[in-house]
Design a protein around this motif. Structure first.
Motif, PDB file in Angstrom:
ATOM      1  N   GLU A 142      40.836  31.917  39.591  1.00 52.14           N
ATOM      2  CA  GLU A 142      40.119  32.281  38.372  1.00 52.14           C
ATOM      3  C   GLU A 142      38.895  33.140  38.657  1.00 52.14           C
ATOM      4  O   GLU A 142      38.514  33.969  37.823  1.00 52.14           O
ATOM      5  N   ALA A 143      38.297  32.990  39.827  1.00 49.03           N
ATOM      6  CA  ALA A 143      37.148  33.823  40.188  1.00 49.03           C
ATOM      7  C   ALA A 143      37.544  35.294  40.270  1.00 49.03           C
ATOM      8  O   ALA A 143      36.739  36.180  39.985  1.00 49.03           O
ATOM      9  N   VAL A 144      38.780  35.549  40.645  1.00 49.82           N
ATOM     10  CA  VAL A 144      39.257  36.921  40.828  1.00 49.82           C
ATOM     11  C   VAL A 144      40.059  37.406  39.621  1.00 49.82           C
ATOM     12  O   VAL A 144      39.906  38.543  39.179  1.00 49.82           O
ATOM     13  N   GLU A 145      40.895  36.544  39.076  1.00 50.81           N
ATOM     14  CA  GLU A 145      41.825  36.934  38.017  1.00 50.81           C
ATOM     15  C   GLU A 145      41.338  36.624  36.606  1.00 50.81           C
ATOM     16  O   GLU A 145      41.907  37.124  35.644  1.00 50.81           O
ATOM     17  N   GLY A 146      40.359  35.742  36.482  1.00 51.25           N
ATOM     18  CA  GLY A 146      39.980  35.264  35.162  1.00 51.25           C
ATOM     19  C   GLY A 146      40.796  34.026  34.831  1.00 51.25           C
ATOM     20  O   GLY A 146      41.545  33.527  35.673  1.00 51.25           O
ATOM     21  N   PRO A 147      40.671  33.539  33.613  1.00 52.23           N
ATOM     22  CA  PRO A 147      41.373  32.309  33.232  1.00 52.23           C
ATOM     23  C   PRO A 147      42.886  32.417  33.442  1.00 52.23           C
ATOM     24  O   PRO A 147      43.477  33.473  33.229  1.00 52.23           O
ATOM     25  N   ILE A 148      43.468  31.313  33.864  1.00 55.04           N
ATOM     26  CA  ILE A 148      44.909  31.269  34.110  1.00 55.04           C
ATOM     27  C   ILE A 148      45.624  31.156  32.769  1.00 55.04           C
ATOM     28  O   ILE A 148      45.454  30.172  32.049  1.00 55.04           O
ATOM     29  N   ALA A 149      46.374  32.192  32.441  1.00 53.51           N
ATOM     30  CA  ALA A 149      47.161  32.228  31.201  1.00 53.51           C
ATOM     31  C   ALA A 149      48.428  33.011  31.504  1.00 53.51           C
ATOM     32  O   ALA A 149      48.363  34.123  32.013  1.00 53.51           O
ATOM     33  N   LEU A 150      49.566  32.437  31.202  1.00 50.22           N
ATOM     34  CA  LEU A 150      50.828  33.080  31.555  1.00 50.22           C
ATOM     35  C   LEU A 150      51.206  34.216  30.613  1.00 50.22           C
ATOM     36  O   LEU A 150      51.929  35.123  31.006  1.00 50.22           O
TER      37      LEU A 150
END
Length: 136
Positions: free
Chosen positions: A81-89
């Motif tokens: 999440e630090a790199v990609e942002g919130p986990i959402a499919l």
């Protein structure tokens, strides 16, 4: 589903930093050398990981990088999440985005949040301590 290279490299970088946990501070250059990643890539990751509160940086003599909290308290989900942002499919779980042509009558949309939470939960069950272990 696949992680981006930057998310993968962030996990590799944090694993290397965790192996120094409790020891002296480490530089981005040292992490690059240990991981085989290019220094500019590690510097970019360090900036994101520091902004996310996973690394602590200090300047000057004796400065460098340290984990911001114990490795056992940092999870794979935190790093991603630090790199990609919130986990959402899927983008439709983001209430701020309504650009899906199927949004009005989609019967699957309510389930994507449940699936996303399950994926995040699985990632949150993997502590950095496990990722930093040397597998033989």
């Amino acid at each position: 589903m696949r992680l981006s290279s930057m998310a993968d490299y962030a996990v590799v970088t944090m694993s290397a930093a965790a192996r120094h946990c409790g020891g002296v501070r480490v530089s981005a250059g040292q992490l690059a050398e240990e991981t085989g990643l290019p220094v500019p890539t590690v510097q970019k990751l360090v900036s994101r990981l520091t902004a996310a509160g996973l690394l602590r940086s200090s300047r000057g003599v004796g400065g460098g990088l340290k984990l911001a909290r114990p490795a056992a308290a940092i999870t794979l989900a935190d790093i991603i999440e630090a790199v990609e942002g919130p986990i959402a499919l899927t983008p439709c779980v983001d209430t701020a985005r309504n650009d899906c042509a199927l949004d009005g009558g989609c019967t699957v949309k309510p389930h994507w949040g449940i699936v996303g939470n399950a994926v995040r939960s699985a990632l949150a069950d993997v502590p950095l301590t496990r990722l930093a272990e040397q597998v033989q």
